[in-house]
Motif scaffolding. Structure first.
Motif, mmCIF file in Angstrom:
data_model
loop_
_atom_site.group_PDB
_atom_site.id
_atom_site.type_symbol
_atom_site.label_atom_id
_atom_site.label_comp_id
_atom_site.label_asym_id
_atom_site.label_seq_id
_atom_site.Cartn_x
_atom_site.Cartn_y
_atom_site.Cartn_z
ATOM 1 N N GLY A 116 41.266 -46.395 -3.150
ATOM 2 C CA GLY A 116 41.313 -45.470 -4.325
ATOM 3 C C GLY A 116 40.016 -44.749 -4.102
ATOM 4 O O GLY A 116 39.405 -44.461 -3.027
ATOM 5 N N GLY A 117 39.798 -43.791 -5.231
ATOM 6 C CA GLY A 117 38.625 -43.269 -5.234
ATOM 7 C C GLY A 117 38.343 -42.857 -6.659
ATOM 8 O O GLY A 117 38.994 -43.139 -7.745
ATOM 9 N N LEU A 118 36.984 -42.394 -6.852
ATOM 10 C CA LEU A 118 36.391 -42.146 -8.363
ATOM 11 C C LEU A 118 36.710 -40.402 -8.373
ATOM 12 O O LEU A 118 36.273 -39.577 -7.506
ATOM 13 C CB LEU A 118 34.978 -41.973 -8.161
ATOM 14 N N ALA A 127 34.309 -39.160 -14.175
ATOM 15 C CA ALA A 127 34.904 -39.696 -12.814
ATOM 16 C C ALA A 127 35.376 -41.309 -12.973
ATOM 17 O O ALA A 127 34.605 -42.219 -13.516
ATOM 18 C CB ALA A 127 34.535 -39.529 -11.622
ATOM 19 N N GLU A 128 36.801 -41.482 -13.072
ATOM 20 C CA GLU A 128 37.334 -42.655 -13.025
ATOM 21 C C GLU A 128 37.767 -43.416 -11.938
ATOM 22 O O GLU A 128 38.185 -42.555 -10.904
ATOM 23 C CB GLU A 128 38.309 -42.777 -14.299
ATOM 24 N N PRO A 129 37.857 -44.578 -11.618
ATOM 25 C CA PRO A 129 38.323 -45.403 -10.712
ATOM 26 C C PRO A 129 39.786 -45.179 -10.572
ATOM 27 O O PRO A 129 40.697 -45.803 -11.447
ATOM 28 C CB PRO A 129 37.992 -46.646 -10.596
ATOM 29 N N TRP A 135 47.482 -43.647 -10.262
ATOM 30 C CA TRP A 135 47.607 -45.005 -10.875
ATOM 31 C C TRP A 135 46.269 -45.552 -11.207
ATOM 32 O O TRP A 135 45.421 -45.315 -10.245
ATOM 33 C CB TRP A 135 48.587 -45.761 -10.005
ATOM 34 N N ARG A 136 45.817 -46.282 -12.174
ATOM 35 C CA ARG A 136 44.714 -46.686 -12.660
ATOM 36 C C ARG A 136 44.171 -47.992 -12.295
ATOM 37 O O ARG A 136 44.726 -48.872 -12.384
ATOM 38 C CB ARG A 136 44.544 -46.391 -13.994
ATOM 39 N N ALA A 137 42.776 -48.031 -11.762
ATOM 40 C CA ALA A 137 42.236 -49.583 -11.643
ATOM 41 C C ALA A 137 42.075 -49.929 -13.078
ATOM 42 O O ALA A 137 41.735 -49.261 -13.915
ATOM 43 C CB ALA A 137 40.699 -49.326 -10.919
ATOM 44 N N GLU A 287 40.513 -42.518 2.550
ATOM 45 C CA GLU A 287 40.721 -41.548 1.110
ATOM 46 C C GLU A 287 41.542 -40.553 1.395
ATOM 47 O O GLU A 287 42.277 -40.116 0.348
ATOM 48 C CB GLU A 287 39.278 -40.952 1.093
ATOM 49 N N HIS A 288 41.714 -39.678 2.420
ATOM 50 C CA HIS A 288 42.507 -38.789 2.607
ATOM 51 C C HIS A 288 44.109 -39.179 2.669
ATOM 52 O O HIS A 288 44.595 -38.541 2.085
ATOM 53 C CB HIS A 288 42.207 -37.923 4.137
#
Length: 341
Positions: A116-118, A127-129, A135-137, A287-288
């Motif tokens: 995922g990414g921040l 920024a959140e993971p 969809w959330r970490a 990431e992409h």
């Protein structure tokens, strides 16, 4: 809605607010029929390495070879066990086994929950993971609560490899033969180099196609007989330059549904340094693809026999079927893909 803003260049929401399979949505019945149309001789190719390759953990210190074992009947291993011991009338002899397997050790799929990414998706300035489609970490992708339960591992309630398995992952695939042009020399493949190779070989990628990159890396791995040398592997064979913005844009524009290679990470790892004033991903192509576009990545596939057949027959397209294990909550999976020509 889980997010107000989506990452630049992403397709979050394009396949629905709750989508969990990304560009696999483009593997339509029409793409399956296109794949079937590529089967002329009825020949099949196994595209998996033996799952105890590469051997050791030179490629990734966190991943280890499979460990096989068996259960027991009291103090007796359940191997070559004569059932006559249970009933004198029985003539059966049975063996069972089990395996402790790192899901991304050998030939594998990356789930969308793998990287995922921040990103500040809710616009609060922090920024959140997150993972694909917001969809959330910690909510949708869970990990151990502490060291005492570390063996419980990861649980992807969303974006798990089981979601990929449910699609059956079947359709038309296209081989890009980098080894034909680069040999086993280490070469970073940017957009311009990739396009020149595709043009030279008359290769076209259409929306929904599954794209395979043959580099020869798996041949080098097999030649090391489960005793890989990290320096040799780091300096062998062509690999995509994940820092090349034009290459990433081509992945977006091509409409490819999945991206597969016979090497360790599809992209060069470590990647070229980013600009000094810009925070960037360590794995920009991951990431992409995984985070922004929902493109599953296949790594360490065995493409040699198929690539040589296609090369000899002036072909690049084939039928591919490659579902992962339907293992709920996993972020990756071994796979035994099959190509038909």
């Amino acid at each position: 809605m889980r997010w107000k803003h989506r990452p630049p260049g992403s397709n979050w929401g394009d396949f629905g607010a709750d989508d969990e399979v990304g560009r696999l949505n483009m593997l339509t019945p029409e793409k399956v029929l296109q794949g079937v149309a590529e089967v002329h001789e009825g020949r099949s190719f196994c595209l998996s390495l033996p799952l105890d390759y590469p051997g050791g953990n030179a490629l990734n210190k966190l991943r280890h070879p499979p460990r096989r074992f068996t259960s027991g009947r009291a103090a007796t291993p359940n191997c070559n066990f004569p059932l006559q011991r249970l009933n004198p009338q029985f003539t059966d002899v049975v063996s069972d086994d089990a395996v402790l397997l790192f899901t991304q050790y050998s030939t594998q799929w990356d789930a969308l929950a793998h990287v995922g990414g921040l990103f500040d998706a809710d616009g609060d300035g922090v920024a959140e993971p997150l993972y694909y489609n917001g969809w959330r970490a910690g909510e949708d992708i869970l990990g151990p609560r502490g060291s005492e339960d570390a063996l419980e591992g990861v649980e992807a309630k969303r974006l798990g490899i089981d979601k990929m398995a449910e699609t059956a992952v079947s359709g038309r695939a296209v081989m890009i033969d980098l080894e034909k042009h680069c040999g086993h020399a280490r070469e970073l493949i940017d957009h311009a180099r990739l396009q020149s190779i595709m043009q030279a070989d008359g290769i076209e990628v259409e929306s929904g196609d599954m794209v395979c990159l043959y580099t020869g890396f798996a041949d080098v791995v097999l030649g090391m007989q489960r005793e890989p040398d990290a320096h040799t592997l780091e300096n062998s064979c062509a690999v995509l330059d994940g820092r090349d913005a034009a290459l990433l844009q081509w992945i977006t524009d091509s409409g490819l549904s999945v991206l597969i290679a016979d090497n360790y990470a599809v992209e060069a790892y470590p990647a070229r340094p980013g600009t000094a004033d810009h925070c960037c991903a360590a794995l920009p192509l991951h990431e992409h693809c995984l985070f922004k576009l929902g493109i599953h990545l296949g790594e360490l596939w065995y493409l040699t026999d198929l690539a040589h057949y296609l090369r000899a027959n002036n072909r690049s397209r084939f039928m591919l079927t490659a579902p992962p294990l339907r293992l709920p909550g996993a972020v990756g999976s071994p796979v035994s893909p099959v190509a038909l020509v």
